[in-house]
Design a protein around this motif. Structure first.
Motif, PDB file in Angstrom:
ATOM      1  N   ILE A   1      -2.935  -2.012  -1.212  1.00 47.10           N
ATOM      2  CA  ILE A   1      -2.768  -0.574  -1.433  1.00 47.10           C
ATOM      3  C   ILE A   1      -4.134   0.094  -1.523  1.00 47.10           C
ATOM      4  O   ILE A   1      -4.369   1.137  -0.910  1.00 47.10           O
ATOM      5  N   LYS A   2      -5.039  -0.501  -2.287  1.00 40.27           N
ATOM      6  CA  LYS A   2      -6.384   0.081  -2.415  1.00 40.27           C
ATOM      7  C   LYS A   2      -7.108   0.094  -1.086  1.00 40.27           C
ATOM      8  O   LYS A   2      -7.884   1.003  -0.813  1.00 40.27           O
ATOM      9  N   GLU A   3      -6.847  -0.901  -0.256  1.00 41.60           N
ATOM     10  CA  GLU A   3      -7.486  -0.952   1.061  1.00 41.60           C
ATOM     11  C   GLU A   3      -6.998   0.190   1.954  1.00 41.60           C
ATOM     12  O   GLU A   3      -7.769   0.824   2.662  1.00 41.60           O
ATOM     13  N   SER A   4      -5.699   0.467   1.907  1.00 44.79           N
ATOM     14  CA  SER A   4      -5.152   1.533   2.753  1.00 44.79           C
ATOM     15  C   SER A   4      -5.340   2.915   2.132  1.00 44.79           C
ATOM     16  O   SER A   4      -5.353   3.913   2.835  1.00 44.79           O
ATOM     17  N   THR A   5      -5.467   2.981   0.823  1.00 42.12           N
ATOM     18  CA  THR A   5      -5.674   4.240   0.105  1.00 42.12           C
ATOM     19  C   THR A   5      -6.811   4.020  -0.882  1.00 42.12           C
ATOM     20  O   THR A   5      -6.593   3.818  -2.070  1.00 42.12           O
TER      21      THR A   5
END
Length: 121
Positions: free
Chosen positions: A8-12
Motif C-alpha cells: 500500500i505504501k509503495e502504491s500510495t
C-alpha cells in the motif's frame, strides 16, 4: 486478496501524510456511525426510520450527516420516491458493496473478540 502494508505504501507513498485523501475517506467509513450505517445497509435497502432503529443510539442529526457524507463519497445511494408522505430509501452503491465485502470480515472479527478484549481492560 491479501495485500501488505508495504505494498500500500509503495502504491500510495503519502498514505500517512496528513493531507492524503486516504485519511478523509478512512474517517468517513471507519467513524463510529459510518461503519454502523454501512454495515446496516449491507443487508439491503433501508428507509430512514429503519436505519434509525437499527443503529441504536444515533441521533437524527448524526444519521442525516453520516448518510449525506457517505452519499457524497459515492458509497450510499439516496432515492426519494414521489409519494405522500415523502418516502426515502438508502442503499449501498456498487462501490459501497465492494467496500462492505472487505469490511464485514473485520466486523465479524470485532464481534467475535470484543467481549474478551474488554474483559482484559
Amino acid at each position: 486478496m491479501t495485500v501488505s502494508f508495504a505494498q500500500i505504501k509503495e502504491s500510495t507513498p503519502f498514505v500517512f501524510d496528513q493531507n492524503c485523501g486516504t485519511r478523509v475517506v478512512l474517517d468517513h467509513i471507519m467513524s463510529k456511525w459510518g461503519v454502523l450505517v454501512l454495515s446496516c445497509l449491507s443487508d439491503g435497502t433501508h428507509r430512514w426510520g429503519a436505519l434509525r432503529r437499527e443503529v441504536d443510539g444515533i441521533s437524527e442529526k448524526m444519521l442525516a450527516s453520516t448518510l449525506r457524507t457517505l452519499a457524497d463519497d459515492g458509497l450510499v445511494h439516496r432515492e426519494s420516491l414521489p409519494t405522500v408522505p415523502p418516502h426515502v430509501e438508502y442503499s449501498l452503491t456498487p462501490l459501497g458493496r465492494d467496500l462492505m465485502e472487505r469490511m464485514l470480515p473485520l466486523m465479524e472479527w470485532v464481534a467475535d473478540h470484543a467481549d474478551g478484549m474488554l474483559e482484559r481492560g
